[in-house]
Design an enzyme around this catalytic site. Sequence first.
Site: not given
Length: 452
Positions: A278, A284, A286, A317
Site C-alpha cells: 500500500s 498491507k 493486498n 452483410r
Amino acid sequence: MSHLYASLFYQPEVTDVFSDRALLKYMIQAEVALARAEAKVGVIPEFAANVIAQVAQEYGVDFIDFDALATAAGLAGNVAIPFVKQFTAAVKSADEDASRYVHWGATSQDIIDTATILQARDALVLIERQLFQAYELALSLTEKYRYQVMIGRTWLQQALPITLGHKTARWASSFKRDLDRLAQMKKRVLTAQLGGAVGSLASILDQGTAVVEAYAQELGLTVPECTWHGERDRIVEIANFLAIVTGNTGKMARDWSLMMQTEIAELFEPTAKGRGGSSTMPHKRNPVAAASILAAANRVPALMSSIYQSMVQEHERSLGSWHAEWLALPEIFQLCAGALTRTTDVLKGLEINPENMQRNIDCTYGLIMAEAVMMALAPKTGRLNAHELVEEACKKAVQEKLHLKDVIAEIDQIKQNFSAKQLNDMFNPELYLGNIQDQIDAVLECAKGVAN
C-alpha cells in the site's frame, strides 16, 4: 490498452497476436491463400499467385504505410480496402500483370473475417497452453491438500467442513471443462470466410465451391457449408468460451481473495518485492492478482454484450454490427489471457496456512458440527425433532458462550443413545466430509486421459 496498464491486465504473446502488425500479417496470409487457391483451380494464372506469394514473403508488412493506412481506413469504413490498394501496389512494383489478380473475386469482409479467424486460432493455442498449465497446477494442489480440512462457507458464513483439496479439485474440474469446450468448438469456429460481395462468389463464375475448398485447405481452416458474413455465431462462440474461462478464473480469485482477509488468513498470494503493498499502509498485503482477474471478469461481460448484439445483422452483410467485433473480440482475448496468466502465477506460489484453517474451524465452538449431530440423532427421534433439539442447543451454546458439544452432552436423547466416543466423533470435522475424497478421486482419474 495503455502500455502502463498492460502488465496488469494482459499477456504479451496474446497481445502481440492482436497488434496492428499482426492483423496485417494475417490479412496478407489470407490474400496469398486466396491467390494460390484460385491458381490451383485455374481462376487466375499460376505465375500471378507465385508473384503475390513472393512479394508477401519478401516484404512481410514492411511495404505498408501504417499512417496512410490508418487515415484511409477511417474514410473507407474498414482497413481492408486501403490495405488491398497498398498490397496491390507492392505486387505491381514486382510484376504489373500479377498485380491485376490481387484480391480477385473477394470482398473486404472475406479478408478481415479470415484474418480474425487466423488470429483467433493462434491466440487459442496460447490460451490452451495456459489452461493446461493452470489445470496441472490445480491438480497438484488437489493431491497435496486433499486431506487438509478447512471450513466450507455458504452465503459468506461458515457452513460445514470441506478440504482445501476439494476446493482446488473444483477449480481443476472447471479448467478441464474449459479444455473440453475448446476441443469441441475448434472445428466449428475455425472456419474460412470467402463469399464475395453477397456470399455467392458470382465473380468467379462456376468455380466458387472449388476455390473455397482450396482456400480453406491453404489456410488449414474448416470449409464452411456456406458463407457466414451475416451469421456471427462462430465469433460469438469464441468470445463466449473466453468469457467462461475468464469467469472461472474470477470465481477462483474471489475465493482466494476472501481467504486472504486479515481475519481469515487461510492462504495468500505469492509475495515478492513491491507486490501487494500500500502507498500509505506498510503492513498491507493486498491480493493484487485477484484484483486484476476480477477486473477482467467484470469487464468481459460488458464486452460480451457488444458481441451478442452484433449477431443481429441486416441481410447478407451488415452495417455497424460486424464492425463492433473489431474492438471487443481482441480485448476479450487479451483479458482472458491476462486472467489466466495471473491465475497460474498464484497457483504456482500459493501460500497455505493450515493453522489458521484449524483456528477458523474451532472459532464457532462446535456450531459447524450441528448438522452432523442432527443427522446422527434423527434416526432415533425423527429428523424434525432432532433439528429442533439441536437448534435449541445451538441457541443455548451461543447465549451462554459454551462449546456446543458440552450442551449436546446434557440432552437426554444423546445420553440414552450415544457413547462419549460417538459424541466426540460427531464433533470431528475429519469424519464429516461426505464423499469429498470420492470426488477428488474422480477429478484426478479424469485427468489421466488429458495430454498437453
